[in-house]
Motif scaffolding. Structure first.
Motif, mmCIF file in Angstrom:
data_model
loop_
_atom_site.group_PDB
_atom_site.id
_atom_site.type_symbol
_atom_site.label_atom_id
_atom_site.label_comp_id
_atom_site.label_asym_id
_atom_site.label_seq_id
_atom_site.Cartn_x
_atom_site.Cartn_y
_atom_site.Cartn_z
ATOM 1 N N LEU A 242 -10.558 -20.940 19.291
ATOM 2 C CA LEU A 242 -10.704 -21.223 20.719
ATOM 3 C C LEU A 242 -11.972 -22.020 20.988
ATOM 4 O O LEU A 242 -11.986 -22.940 21.825
ATOM 5 C CB LEU A 242 -10.734 -19.889 21.482
ATOM 6 N N ALA A 243 -13.042 -21.700 20.258
ATOM 7 C CA ALA A 243 -14.294 -22.445 20.426
ATOM 8 C C ALA A 243 -14.137 -23.897 19.981
ATOM 9 O O ALA A 243 -14.610 -24.830 20.659
ATOM 10 C CB ALA A 243 -15.404 -21.762 19.619
ATOM 11 N N LEU A 244 -13.463 -24.117 18.861
ATOM 12 C CA LEU A 244 -13.238 -25.494 18.381
ATOM 13 C C LEU A 244 -12.393 -26.291 19.368
ATOM 14 O O LEU A 244 -12.660 -27.471 19.618
ATOM 15 C CB LEU A 244 -12.554 -25.448 17.005
ATOM 16 N N LEU A 245 -11.363 -25.608 19.926
ATOM 17 C CA LEU A 245 -10.497 -26.284 20.892
ATOM 18 C C LEU A 245 -11.292 -26.683 22.132
ATOM 19 O O LEU A 245 -11.112 -27.791 22.676
ATOM 20 C CB LEU A 245 -9.332 -25.367 21.274
ATOM 21 N N THR A 246 -12.177 -25.798 22.583
ATOM 22 C CA THR A 246 -12.980 -26.088 23.768
ATOM 23 C C THR A 246 -13.931 -27.253 23.516
ATOM 24 O O THR A 246 -14.080 -28.148 24.365
ATOM 25 C CB THR A 246 -13.793 -24.836 24.172
ATOM 26 N N VAL A 247 -14.582 -27.241 22.368
ATOM 27 C CA VAL A 247 -15.498 -28.337 22.024
ATOM 28 C C VAL A 247 -14.750 -29.664 21.974
ATOM 29 O O VAL A 247 -15.232 -30.695 22.482
ATOM 30 C CB VAL A 247 -16.181 -28.043 20.672
ATOM 31 N N GLU A 248 -13.555 -29.640 21.388
ATOM 32 C CA GLU A 248 -12.766 -30.883 21.290
ATOM 33 C C GLU A 248 -12.340 -31.363 22.664
ATOM 34 O O GLU A 248 -12.333 -32.577 22.938
ATOM 35 C CB GLU A 248 -11.527 -30.613 20.427
ATOM 36 N N ALA A 249 -11.973 -30.407 23.547
ATOM 37 C CA ALA A 249 -11.568 -30.796 24.900
ATOM 38 C C ALA A 249 -12.741 -31.389 25.664
ATOM 39 O O ALA A 249 -12.587 -32.391 26.390
ATOM 40 C CB ALA A 249 -11.028 -29.567 25.645
ATOM 41 N N LEU A 250 -13.914 -30.795 25.529
ATOM 42 C CA LEU A 250 -15.086 -31.333 26.197
ATOM 43 C C LEU A 250 -15.452 -32.708 25.662
ATOM 44 O O LEU A 250 -15.860 -33.607 26.417
ATOM 45 C CB LEU A 250 -16.267 -30.367 26.014
ATOM 46 N N ALA A 251 -15.313 -32.898 24.346
ATOM 47 C CA ALA A 251 -15.589 -34.200 23.739
ATOM 48 C C ALA A 251 -14.581 -35.233 24.244
ATOM 49 O O ALA A 251 -14.929 -36.406 24.497
ATOM 50 C CB ALA A 251 -15.542 -34.092 22.225
ATOM 51 N N GLU A 252 -13.326 -34.810 24.384
ATOM 52 C CA GLU A 252 -12.269 -35.715 24.880
ATOM 53 C C GLU A 252 -12.577 -36.122 26.302
ATOM 54 O O GLU A 252 -12.375 -37.287 26.681
ATOM 55 C CB GLU A 252 -10.922 -34.991 24.839
ATOM 56 N N GLY A 253 -13.070 -35.187 27.108
ATOM 57 C CA GLY A 253 -13.390 -35.505 28.497
ATOM 58 C C GLY A 253 -14.597 -36.411 28.623
ATOM 59 O O GLY A 253 -14.714 -37.191 29.572
ATOM 60 N N VAL B 51 -10.938 -25.103 32.521
ATOM 61 C CA VAL B 51 -11.995 -26.031 32.085
ATOM 62 C C VAL B 51 -11.454 -27.045 31.076
ATOM 63 O O VAL B 51 -11.681 -28.258 31.200
ATOM 64 C CB VAL B 51 -13.177 -25.251 31.474
ATOM 65 N N THR B 52 -10.731 -26.532 30.059
ATOM 66 C CA THR B 52 -10.194 -27.451 29.042
ATOM 67 C C THR B 52 -9.117 -28.360 29.623
ATOM 68 O O THR B 52 -8.959 -29.511 29.186
ATOM 69 C CB THR B 52 -9.614 -26.648 27.866
ATOM 70 N N GLY B 53 -8.374 -27.849 30.620
ATOM 71 C CA GLY B 53 -7.358 -28.694 31.252
ATOM 72 C C GLY B 53 -7.957 -29.826 32.049
ATOM 73 O O GLY B 53 -7.451 -30.954 32.025
ATOM 74 N N VAL B 54 -9.055 -29.539 32.750
ATOM 75 C CA VAL B 54 -9.718 -30.555 33.561
ATOM 76 C C VAL B 54 -10.360 -31.612 32.675
ATOM 77 O O VAL B 54 -10.302 -32.823 32.964
ATOM 78 C CB VAL B 54 -10.772 -29.899 34.484
ATOM 79 N N THR B 55 -10.987 -31.179 31.591
ATOM 80 C CA THR B 55 -11.719 -32.122 30.738
ATOM 81 C C THR B 55 -10.830 -32.813 29.702
ATOM 82 O O THR B 55 -11.022 -33.996 29.405
ATOM 83 C CB THR B 55 -12.858 -31.404 30.002
ATOM 84 N N GLY B 56 -9.868 -32.066 29.137
ATOM 85 C CA GLY B 56 -9.092 -32.633 28.039
ATOM 86 C C GLY B 56 -7.634 -32.906 28.335
ATOM 87 O O GLY B 56 -6.950 -33.547 27.545
ATOM 88 N N GLY B 57 -7.106 -32.353 29.437
ATOM 89 C CA GLY B 57 -5.714 -32.588 29.762
ATOM 90 C C GLY B 57 -4.869 -31.326 29.629
ATOM 91 O O GLY B 57 -5.327 -30.262 29.184
#
Length: 268
Positions: A255-266, A134-140
Motif C-alpha cells: 500500500l505504501a509503494l502504491l501511494t508513493v507511485e500515485a503521488l509521483a504520477e500526480g 488521495v491516490t485517486g486524486v493524484t494518480g487516477g
C-alpha cells in the motif's frame, strides 16, 4: 424435580429468563446462565410481579435469594405453585449456594477485546477510504481502486492477526499469573466445574476425559479461565496470528509503494 407442563417460563426485566427443568431451575441473564439444582432450593416465593428463588442455607446463616422482576403476578404465582411441591424435603445442613453452577458466555476481557477490535477495524477502514481518495486524486481511478482493494484485504488480515495475538497474549498471562484450581468433571461431557475464591462454582469446557483438569483464572474476573497446559488450538492460534501479521505487514508495504507511485504520477 420433574417438569410439569403448567409451570410457565418467566421472562423478566433486563432479558432475564427463569425456567424449570428436570434437574432444577435455569436462570438466564445476558451473557450468563445459572443452574440451580432442586436440592439447592428452599422455596420459591411469588412477590406480586416478581419471583424470589430462596436457596437453602445452614442454620443460623442468611439464605441467598435470586429475584426476577417484571414477570407478572399471575405467572409468578403459577410458577411458585408449580415448583414448590416438587422440591425435596428440607435439609438444614445443605448450603444451596454451593450447589449453584454459573456458566459465563462472554468474559469482561472478551468484551473489551472485541470493542478494541471493532475500533481498530473502523479506524483502518477510515484510513483506507482517505488513502483511496488521495491516490485517486493524484494518480487516477486505477490507483484509487488498487488502494481500496489492497487496503481492505490488509485491514482484514491485520485485524485477524491483532485479534489472535491479543487472545494468545492474554491467555498466556492468565496461565502464568492467574489463580490455579483443579476442576472436576460435570455431568455434561466436555464440561468441568471449578470453585473460585468467592465460593462460586463455574464451568470450563475442555475435550478431556481425565478425573480432573488443572486450570487458571483471572482473579479480577473468575469466569476468564484457561487450562494450564496449552492445547493444539492455542498453538494453532499463535501460529496463525504470526502468519497473518506477516501478511498484513506485506500488505502495508504494498500500500505504501502504491501511494508513493500515485503521488509521483500526480507530480509528473
Amino acid at each position: 424435580m420433574s417438569i410439569i407442563a403448567s409451570i410457565p417460563v418467566l421472562k423478566g426485566h433486563g432479558g432475564i429468563t427463569l425456567s424449570a427443568a428436570p434437574e432444577g431451575l435455569f436462570l438466564e441473564r445476558p451473557r450468563e446462565e445459572l443452574t440451580i439444582p432442586a436440592a439447592a432450593i428452599a422455596r420459591v416465593r411469588a412477590e406480586g410481579g416478581a419471583v424470589a428463588v430462596e436457596l437453602r442455607a445452614p442454620a443460623g446463616t442468611t439464605p441467598a435469594v435470586h429475584r426476577v422482576e417484571g414477570v407478572g403476578e399471575a405467572a409468578a404465582t403459577a410458577f411458585a405453585d408449580g415448583v414448590n411441591p416438587l422440591l425435596p424435603e428440607p435439609d438444614e445442613e445443605v448450603d444451596g449456594a454451593a450447589l449453584v453452577v454459573l456458566r459465563t458466555f462472554r468474559t469482561h476481557w472478551q468484551r473489551r477485546h472485541l470493542r478494541r477490535f471493532m475500533w481498530f477495524a473502523l479506524v483502518s477502514l477510515g484510513a483506507v477510504v482517505a488513502l483511496s481518495v488521495v491516490t485517486g486524486v493524484t494518480g487516477g481511478a486505477g490507483y484509487a481502486a488498487g488502494a481500496a482493494v489492497i487496503g481492505l484485504i490488509t485491514t482484514v488480515v491485520l485485524g485477524a492477526a491483532v485479534y489472535e495475538i491479543g487472545q494468545w497474549t492474554h491467555t498466556r498471562r492468565v496461565r502464568k499469573h492467574g489463580v490455579r484450581e483443579f476442576a472436576r468433571p460435570a455431568n455434561v461431557p466436555g464440561t468441568y466445574l471449578y470453585v473460585d475464591t468467592g465460593g462460586t462454582t463455574r464451568t470450563v469446557s475442555h475435550l478431556s476425559h481425565g478425573p480432573y483438569l488443572e486450570v487458571a483464572y483471572d482473579p479480577k474476573d473468575p469466569a476468564d479461565v484457561y487450562t494450564l497446559t496449552p492445547g493444539f488450538m492455542q498453538r494453532l492460534s499463535i501460529a496463525a496470528g504470526t502468519f497473518l501479521l506477516l501478511c498484513g505487514l506485506g500488505g502495508l508495504a504494498a500500500l505504501a509503494l502504491l501511494t508513493v507511485e500515485a503521488l509521483a504520477e500526480g507530480g509528473a
